[in-house]
Design an enzyme around this catalytic site. Structure first.
Site, PDB file in Angstrom:
ATOM      1  N   GLU A  41      51.332  39.572  32.183  1.00  0.00           N
ATOM      2  CA  GLU A  41      52.111  40.307  31.177  1.00  0.00           C
ATOM      3  C   GLU A  41      52.310  39.478  29.926  1.00  0.00           C
ATOM      4  OE1 GLU A  41      53.038  39.894  34.320  1.00  0.00           O
ATOM      5  OE2 GLU A  41      52.890  41.903  35.179  1.00  0.00           O
ATOM      6  N   PRO A  78      43.447  37.418  28.303  1.00  0.00           N
ATOM      7  CA  PRO A  78      42.393  38.406  28.050  1.00  0.00           C
ATOM      8  C   PRO A  78      42.312  38.805  26.575  1.00  0.00           C
ATOM      9  CG  PRO A  78      43.975  39.212  29.706  1.00  0.00           C
ATOM     10  CD  PRO A  78      44.437  37.863  29.286  1.00  0.00           C
ATOM     11  N   ASP A 103      19.634  25.000  32.602  1.00  0.00           N
ATOM     12  CA  ASP A 103      20.432  26.157  32.985  1.00  0.00           C
ATOM     13  C   ASP A 103      20.382  27.282  31.953  1.00  0.00           C
ATOM     14  OD1 ASP A 103      21.177  24.914  35.272  1.00  0.00           O
ATOM     15  OD2 ASP A 103      23.011  24.092  34.420  1.00  0.00           O
ATOM     16  N   ARG A 143      31.007  19.522  33.788  1.00  0.00           N
ATOM     17  CA  ARG A 143      29.586  19.285  34.069  1.00  0.00           C
ATOM     18  C   ARG A 143      28.811  18.840  32.841  1.00  0.00           C
ATOM     19  NH1 ARG A 143      26.357  23.309  33.525  1.00  0.00           N
ATOM     20  NH2 ARG A 143      25.178  22.980  35.438  1.00  0.00           N
TER      21      ARG A 143
END
Ligand code: 6GU
Length: 251
Positions: A116, A89, A169, A154
């Site tokens: 962690e 993150p 897309d 893809r």
């Protein structure tokens, strides 16, 4: 393209990579996903892969050595040099532009940690990049690795069938959200299909779709819409979309 995944749950990523477009890309030889478990490189009867953090606090931190040996084994499994990406993150946000860049790589190694974290020294020594898939917390990097694999798979030449064009897309061409889609029946108790789509007028259909893309992006993701950079035609379509909404509200 070859992707090696270093994870305490390599079967989990392999499972996800076995289905759908990614599975088909592997069957077509466009992509190969391999899993590597740091526990296989851990010492002792406990095969320990983590330990308590210096400085205290909750959670565990992954040890340097099992990860380093595992990463070395993954690197050595192919001659091609690999870009090592740590999924965290704390990483830079994954975007379609980044996906396009990664899709051109011959080899990636995706490093998954527990939430962690991993001893920072291993990351500094081994990771070329750190990526995050969004501003929320997952308990490990595996789902993020699966996201990266799906997104790059893809884009491999030949991975999509003709009817699955990547260019239409959201984000792929111009960074706008996709327009709505409809199929049979024309009339349903949930509503009718916009008539322009049945008009056979391809120019009008393209215009309507463009307008929907602009309007939806403006409504849902204004951060993606750079109005000052729109063409005069796009600006007109967006203004008409807004006028249509306003008219609907006063009805
Ligand atoms: Cl890459 N890992 C984890 N553990 N959580 C995340 C993430 C990655 N991206 C968003 N949340």
């Amino acid at each position: 393209m070859r992707v090696d995944v270093v994870s305490l749950f390599p079967e989990f990523v392999a499972q996800i990579a076995g289905h759908g477009v990614v599975g088909r890309a592997q069957e077509r030889g466009l992509l190969a996903v391999h899993g590597w478990n740091p526990r296989d490189h851990a010492e002792g009867s406990y095969r320990r892969v983590d330990d308590r953090p210096f400085g205290g606090g909750p959670g565990m931190v992954m040890l340097i050595d099992p990860l380093r040996d595992c990463l070395a084994a993954a690197r050595a499994a192919d001659r091609a040099p690999a870009k090592v990406i740590y999924l965290t993150p704390q990483g830079a946000p994954l975007t379609q532009a980044k996906v396009r860049e990664l899709a051109k790589c011959e080899r990636l190694i995706l490093l998954c940690g527990r939430y962690e974290g991993i001893d920072e020294r291993l990351i500094e020594a081994e990771a070329d990049e750190e990526l995050s898939i969004g501003d929320y917390v997952l308990s490990g990097g595996e789902l993020a690795a699966a996201v990266v694999i799906d997104a790059v798979a893809r884009l491999q030449e030949g991975a999509l069938n003709d009817n699955e064009s990547a260019i239409q897309d959201s984000f792929e061409e111009d960074g706008l959200l996709d327009c709505p889609h409809y199929t049979r029946p024309v009339e349903h108790s949930l509503g009718v299909v916009p008539s322009v789509l049945m008009s056979g007028n391809h120019a009008e259909i393209a215009k309507w779709r463009r307008q929907q893309s602009l309007g939806r992006t403006w409504l849902r993701r204004p951060d993606l819409l750079h109005e000052d950079q729109l063409s005069a035609a796009d600006r007109k379509l967006l203004d008409a979309f807004r006028d249509g909404l306003a008219a609907e509200k006063t009805k």
